[in-house]
Design a protein around this motif. Structure first.
Motif, PDB file in Angstrom:
ATOM      1  N   GLN A  13      16.859  98.445 -14.270  1.00  0.00           N
ATOM      2  CA  GLN A  13      16.484  97.397 -13.311  1.00  0.00           C
ATOM      3  C   GLN A  13      15.328  96.589 -13.887  1.00  0.00           C
ATOM      4  O   GLN A  13      14.335  96.310 -13.218  1.00  0.00           O
ATOM      5  N   ASN A  29      12.012  96.995 -11.787  1.00  0.00           N
ATOM      6  CA  ASN A  29      12.135  97.847 -10.611  1.00  0.00           C
ATOM      7  C   ASN A  29      12.805  99.164 -10.988  1.00  0.00           C
ATOM      8  O   ASN A  29      13.375  99.842 -10.161  1.00  0.00           O
ATOM      9  N   SER A  37       7.393  94.721  -9.803  1.00  0.00           N
ATOM     10  CA  SER A  37       8.645  94.584  -9.062  1.00  0.00           C
ATOM     11  C   SER A  37       8.775  93.144  -8.574  1.00  0.00           C
ATOM     12  O   SER A  37       7.784  92.400  -8.547  1.00  0.00           O
ATOM     13  N   ARG A  76       6.134  95.443   4.630  1.00  0.00           N
ATOM     14  CA  ARG A  76       7.557  95.148   4.560  1.00  0.00           C
ATOM     15  C   ARG A  76       8.309  95.769   5.722  1.00  0.00           C
ATOM     16  O   ARG A  76       7.926  96.809   6.252  1.00  0.00           O
ATOM     17  N   ASP A  78      11.306  97.810   7.535  1.00  0.00           N
ATOM     18  CA  ASP A  78      11.923  99.088   7.187  1.00  0.00           C
ATOM     19  C   ASP A  78      13.404  98.966   6.843  1.00  0.00           C
ATOM     20  O   ASP A  78      13.965  99.843   6.202  1.00  0.00           O
ATOM     21  N   THR A  79      14.036  97.892   7.306  1.00  0.00           N
ATOM     22  CA  THR A  79      15.469  97.733   7.087  1.00  0.00           C
ATOM     23  C   THR A  79      15.734  96.582   6.113  1.00  0.00           C
ATOM     24  O   THR A  79      14.923  95.666   5.975  1.00  0.00           O
ATOM     25  N   ASP A  80      16.883  96.660   5.451  1.00  0.00           N
ATOM     26  CA  ASP A  80      17.259  95.614   4.498  1.00  0.00           C
ATOM     27  C   ASP A  80      17.335  94.262   5.181  1.00  0.00           C
ATOM     28  O   ASP A  80      17.750  94.186   6.328  1.00  0.00           O
ATOM     29  N   PRO A  81      16.832  93.226   4.561  1.00  0.00           N
ATOM     30  CA  PRO A  81      16.447  93.119   3.155  1.00  0.00           C
ATOM     31  C   PRO A  81      14.997  93.498   2.872  1.00  0.00           C
ATOM     32  O   PRO A  81      14.470  93.173   1.799  1.00  0.00           O
ATOM     33  N   LYS A  82      14.344  94.170   3.787  1.00  0.00           N
ATOM     34  CA  LYS A  82      12.972  94.663   3.596  1.00  0.00           C
ATOM     35  C   LYS A  82      12.014  93.560   3.179  1.00  0.00           C
ATOM     36  O   LYS A  82      11.203  93.713   2.269  1.00  0.00           O
ATOM     37  N   ARG A  83      12.121  92.432   3.850  1.00  0.00           N
ATOM     38  CA  ARG A  83      11.259  91.292   3.563  1.00  0.00           C
ATOM     39  C   ARG A  83       9.831  91.590   4.007  1.00  0.00           C
ATOM     40  O   ARG A  83       9.587  92.532   4.764  1.00  0.00           O
TER      41      ARG A  83
END
Length: 132
Positions: A13, A29, A37, A76, A78-83
């Motif tokens: 990554q 990453n 990252s 951030r 907790d859920t995607d896309p974790k913005r």
């Protein structure tokens, strides 16, 4: 005005970005990180963008900084896309004639008027995805 950055996958990554001026940015990453990252790079872009403004504003006000650093912290989702849901930018500076008030004015002026990264984070950005 357009800006470009070409990104090449290096394996795992790990990616190498090369700007149109030839400067390189290592984004990593992978489990054995040797670069920042993508989300750390975003925090770094915000910090350096506002730092540039603050240094210039203080210089123009004839109160140049003798030392200056920025601590930036992103929270951030907790859920995607974790913005990022919240970013704190702390400006820490010293120098002759530097007060909390003058530094605060410069920092707010940067964040509210001049910093293109902050403005980008605060706006809707049209992103077009193409596959070739």
């Amino acid at each position: 005005m357009k800006k470009t950055l070409n990104v090449t996958w290096l394996g795992e990554q790990r990616y190498l970005g090369v700007s149109e001026s030839g400067h390189q940015l290592l984004i990593d990453n992978s489990p054995t990180k040797v670069g920042v990252s993508p989300m750390e790079a975003l925090l770094g872009a915000l910090a350096t963008c506002t730092a540039y403004d603050v240094v210039e504003i203080m210089k123009k006000r004839r109160t140049p900084l003798s030392s200056y650093r920025i601590e930036v912290e992103g929270e951030r989702a907790d859920t995607d896309p974790k913005r990022y849901t919240h970013i704190t930018v702390r400006h820490i500076a010293s120098g002759d004639g530097i007060t909390e008030e003058t530094l605060s004015k410069a920092a707010h002026l940067s964040h509210e008027k001049y910093c293109s990264v902050a403005a980008s984070l605060n706006s809707e950005i049209s992103v077009e995805t193409r596959v070739e």
